[in-house]
Structures are given as structure tokens and as C-alpha cells.
Design an enzyme around this catalytic site. Structure first.
Site, PDB file in Angstrom:
ATOM      1  N   ARG A 120      -0.227   4.403  20.961  1.00 12.52           N
ATOM      2  CA  ARG A 120       0.532   5.510  21.393  1.00 12.52           C
ATOM      3  C   ARG A 120       0.873   5.115  22.692  1.00 12.52           C
ATOM      4  O   ARG A 120       0.266   4.353  23.581  1.00 12.52           O
ATOM      5  CB  ARG A 120      -0.756   6.633  21.600  1.00 12.52           C
ATOM      6  CG  ARG A 120      -0.095   7.902  21.519  1.00 12.52           C
ATOM      7  CD  ARG A 120      -1.085   9.085  21.613  1.00 12.52           C
ATOM      8  NE  ARG A 120      -1.680   9.014  22.894  1.00 12.52           N
ATOM      9  CZ  ARG A 120      -2.980   9.037  22.946  1.00 12.52           C
ATOM     10  NH1 ARG A 120      -3.800   9.036  21.963  1.00 12.52           N
ATOM     11  NH2 ARG A 120      -3.721   9.068  24.179  1.00 12.52           N
ATOM     12  N   ARG A 167       0.687  -1.103  -0.134  1.00 12.42           N
ATOM     13  CA  ARG A 167       0.051  -0.029  -0.113  1.00 12.42           C
ATOM     14  C   ARG A 167       1.027   1.362   0.185  1.00 12.42           C
ATOM     15  O   ARG A 167       2.011   1.387   0.607  1.00 12.42           O
ATOM     16  CB  ARG A 167      -0.793   0.043   1.300  1.00 12.42           C
ATOM     17  CG  ARG A 167      -2.258  -0.864   1.253  1.00 12.42           C
ATOM     18  CD  ARG A 167      -2.892  -1.093   2.443  1.00 12.42           C
ATOM     19  NE  ARG A 167      -3.072   0.373   2.857  1.00 12.42           N
ATOM     20  CZ  ARG A 167      -2.667   0.975   3.973  1.00 12.42           C
ATOM     21  NH1 ARG A 167      -1.879   0.290   5.064  1.00 12.42           N
ATOM     22  NH2 ARG A 167      -3.218   2.049   4.517  1.00 12.42           N
ATOM     23  N   LYS A 172       3.256  -7.759  11.885  1.00 14.28           N
ATOM     24  CA  LYS A 172       2.370  -8.211  10.693  1.00 14.28           C
ATOM     25  C   LYS A 172       3.025  -9.194   9.881  1.00 14.28           C
ATOM     26  O   LYS A 172       4.071  -9.546   9.839  1.00 14.28           O
ATOM     27  CB  LYS A 172       2.822  -6.771   9.881  1.00 14.28           C
ATOM     28  CG  LYS A 172       1.799  -6.928   8.423  1.00 14.28           C
ATOM     29  CD  LYS A 172       1.751  -5.404   7.656  1.00 14.28           C
ATOM     30  CE  LYS A 172       1.402  -5.579   6.280  1.00 14.28           C
ATOM     31  NZ  LYS A 172       1.262  -4.296   5.599  1.00 14.28           N
TER      32      LYS A 172
END
Ligand code: BTN
Length: 326
Positions: free
Chosen positions: A324, A122, A187
Site C-alpha cells: 500500500r 493461480r 516476480k
């Protein structure tokens, strides 16, 4: 660059046995010197080849190569609904299907490559994969609807793949918006959907999927984010890529048939259940480099990410999300 001849040699070596240079040379009708030259390129495709003095060559980690007959047999009735091509090498299965779409109907055409020389991810990034240790494929699918209706398609594809992996006995698979397949925040799979057609339909979606099945350390080092592979997720279990591909395609095609009627909305609860970031404090980097943060609420019917920022709902259609840290 590994050539088609190189792949013919590697298929012979896939049994894990030692093959003499002479035997390989006579099998492909080339000189031993040529065989040696061609096999020097094996490492470009991520394969480790041992040269044993006085004996010949052996693949360090022998793997069964992708095999169309095995895939068709495992697919059963679903195979009859698809046009299936398996190739040793191509620049990118998405690029190739897009090219073919200009001259033929690629609806339900599945293109599977053992190795891509220019795999695409992507947002202009590359996609690293290795011969024998990855699954890289693209499926063409025509929809009567336009791009608006297809906004949630890549999330739906993520759900279908996660379901299929579960059916194949690989549990603990989670999704990261918009369409990464992850395990413990690492991932192992990605989806690249490219749409063409009229804004209000019909549309052609080229649905590209890349999965790390067994990614060697050298390949991992080239990827600038935490990565894993299915062999790790499945705790070392040997994964038959031909069988896995069949399970993935069965779930994916069933999902696409339903999506054409119902869209993404009915899948929101399942996407949310598999959402690794649900309820987490997250940061999103937008394409212009600006950032926003909030607690992840979930996704809406158009596949947008919804964050809660001090009681205000923020909606994002693109961006890169990360956790975060407090
Ligand atoms: C991403 O997460 O960035 C998407 C990766 C998509 C990779 C697959 S591999 C098969 C198909 N062909 C490509 O060139 N890309 C997709």
C-alpha cells in the site's frame, strides 16, 4: 505451434553454430522447405532464430536444452526415489499429471517440460514461459492427510525453492504470500498446487512450479505485472537449468517428506524471514473484488496471511496482496 520435429531441429541448433538448411533437412529426413516451415514457429516458443543468407540458421541465444540424463546424474541418490519424465512440449505439466493420475499412481512422478503450450497460473491465469529460458515442472505427491493439513503446503514449497536457490548461489530471493518467488518486488517464480482426494485424506497433490530463468523482453511484455528472471537475480551468471533443477528437487523432496510428518508450523519463522512484505503496509484484494488493508504480521500454521488493522488481527486464506503506497 512448435512441433516435436521443431524441437529436434532446435536441439541441433542449441550449439550456437550455423547449420545449413540442407544439413538440418538430411538430419531429420525432411525437405529443406519443410525445415524452413517448421523453424518459422520457433518464435512461438520464445526462441529467436537467425536466418543467415546463403549459410543457414543459428539460434540467437543458444541454450542447452533440458536433458534427462544430465538431470538424473545431478540428482544422484534422489533420482532413484523419483519417476522422471522430460518432454519437449505439453499443454501444462500440471494438467498432464492430473490426467495421468486418473490411470496410474503419480506419487513421486516428476514431469518436466521444455515448453508448455497452455501453462496455467493461480486463479485461472496463464503462465508465460519460453523454451530454453524457463523451468516448468510438476511433481505428484501423495499424503495420508486431507486438505486441511495441506493448507500450508504451497508456502512450504516456496520455502524449499528459496532454500534451493540459495544453495545454488542465488541470493536475495524473497517470498510473497501466498507463494510467489520474488526479487526486489518483481516476480520470477510461481507455484500452483492442485489437490484431489478425500477431505480427510489420503490426498494427491500435483505441485507445479514455474521459474523464469532467462526471460526475453518480448515474453516479459506479455506479463501484466513486474517480472524478473533468475539470470538477473544472479547478476548475469549463466544458469545451468539441468543442475538447478536437481538442486530444487533435492530440497523439495526433503521438504515434502518432513511436511508429511510436521506440517507447515515449524517453517513459519523461515517463511517470515523470507517474507518480502513483513511489517509493510499492504492491501489485499479478495476474490469478490473487495479489499482490506493492514500491516503484514505474517502467516499462521495453516498458511493464512495475518494483517494488523488498527490493532485488530485479520486472517486471509486467499487473495492478491500488494504494497500500500502511503
Ligand atoms: C502462479 O504464480 O500463478 C503459479 C504459476 C505456476 C506455473 C507452473 S509451470 C509448471 C506447472 N504447470 C502449469 O501449467 N502451471 C505450473
Amino acid at each position: 505451434m512448435l512441433t516435436p520435429l521443431g524441437f529436434r531441429l532446435l536441439r541441433r541448433l542449441a550449439d550456437g553454430e550455423i547449420h545449413s538448411g540442407e544439413a538440418l533437412a538430411s538430419a531429420v529426413g525432411m525437405s529443406r522447405a519443410r525445415v524452413s516451415q517448421v523453424l518459422k514457429e520457433a518464435d512461438t516458443a520464445g526462441l529467436k532464430l537467425e536466418r543467415i543468407r546463403g549459410q543457414g540458421y543459428r539460434l540467437h541465444d543458444p541454450v542447452p536444452f533440458l536433458d534427462r540424463d544430465a538431470i538424473v546424474a545431478a540428482l544422484g541418490a534422489t533420482a532413484k526415489t523419483l519417476k522422471i519424465d522430460v518432454v519437449d512440449t505439453v499443454d501444462s505439466t500440471n494438467s498432464e499429471l492430473n490426467r495421468r493420475a486418473a490411470r496410474e499412481d503419480v506419487h513421486r512422478r516428476l514431469l518436466i517440460a521444455e515448453w508448455q503450450t497452455a501453462g496455467r497460473g493461480r486463479r485461472g491465469r496463464g503462465w508465460t514461459a519460453v523454451a530454453g529460458g524457463s523451468l516448468t515442472f510438476s511433481l505428484g505427491w501423495r499424503f495420508e492427510q486431507g486438505a486441511g493439513f495441506l493448507a500450508g503446503l504451497s508456502l512450504a514449497v516456496g520455502v524449499a525453492l528459496a532454500r534451493a536457490l540459495e544453495i545454488a548461489g542465488i541470493s536475495g530471493v524473497e517470498l510473497k504470500w501466498p507463494n510467489d518467488l520474488i526479487h526486489r518486488y518483481c516476480k520470477f517464480g510461481g507455484i500452483l498446487i492442485e489437490l484431489s482426494g478425500d477431505a480427510l485424506g489420503p490426498s494427491l497433490a500435483v505441485i507445479g512450479v514455474g521459474l523464469n530463468v532467462r526471460l526475453p523482453p518480448a515474453a516479459r511484455r506479455t506479463i501484466a505485472q513486474p517480472v524478473t528472471d533468475l539470470a538477473t537475480v544472479a547478476r548475469g551468471r549463466v544458469i545451468d537449468r539441468n543442475l538447478l533443477l536437481a538442486v530444487l528437487m533435492r530440497e523439495l523432496t526433503a521438504m515434502l517428506d518432513r511436511y508429511a510428518v510436521e506440517g507447515f508450523a515449524p517453517l513459519i519463522p523461515e517463511w517470515q524471514r523470507r517474507n518480502a512484505f513483513r511489517g509493510k503496509a499492504a492491501k489485499i484484494v479478495l476474490p469478490d473484488g473487495s479489499t482490506a488493508s493492514g500491516d503484514v504480521v505474517g502467516v499462521d500454521a495453516s498458511g493464512a496471511l495475518v494483517l494488523d488493522h488498527g490493532g485488530r488481527r485479520l486472517r486471509f486464506v486467499t487473495g492478491e496482496v500488494s504494497l500500500r503506497r502511503p
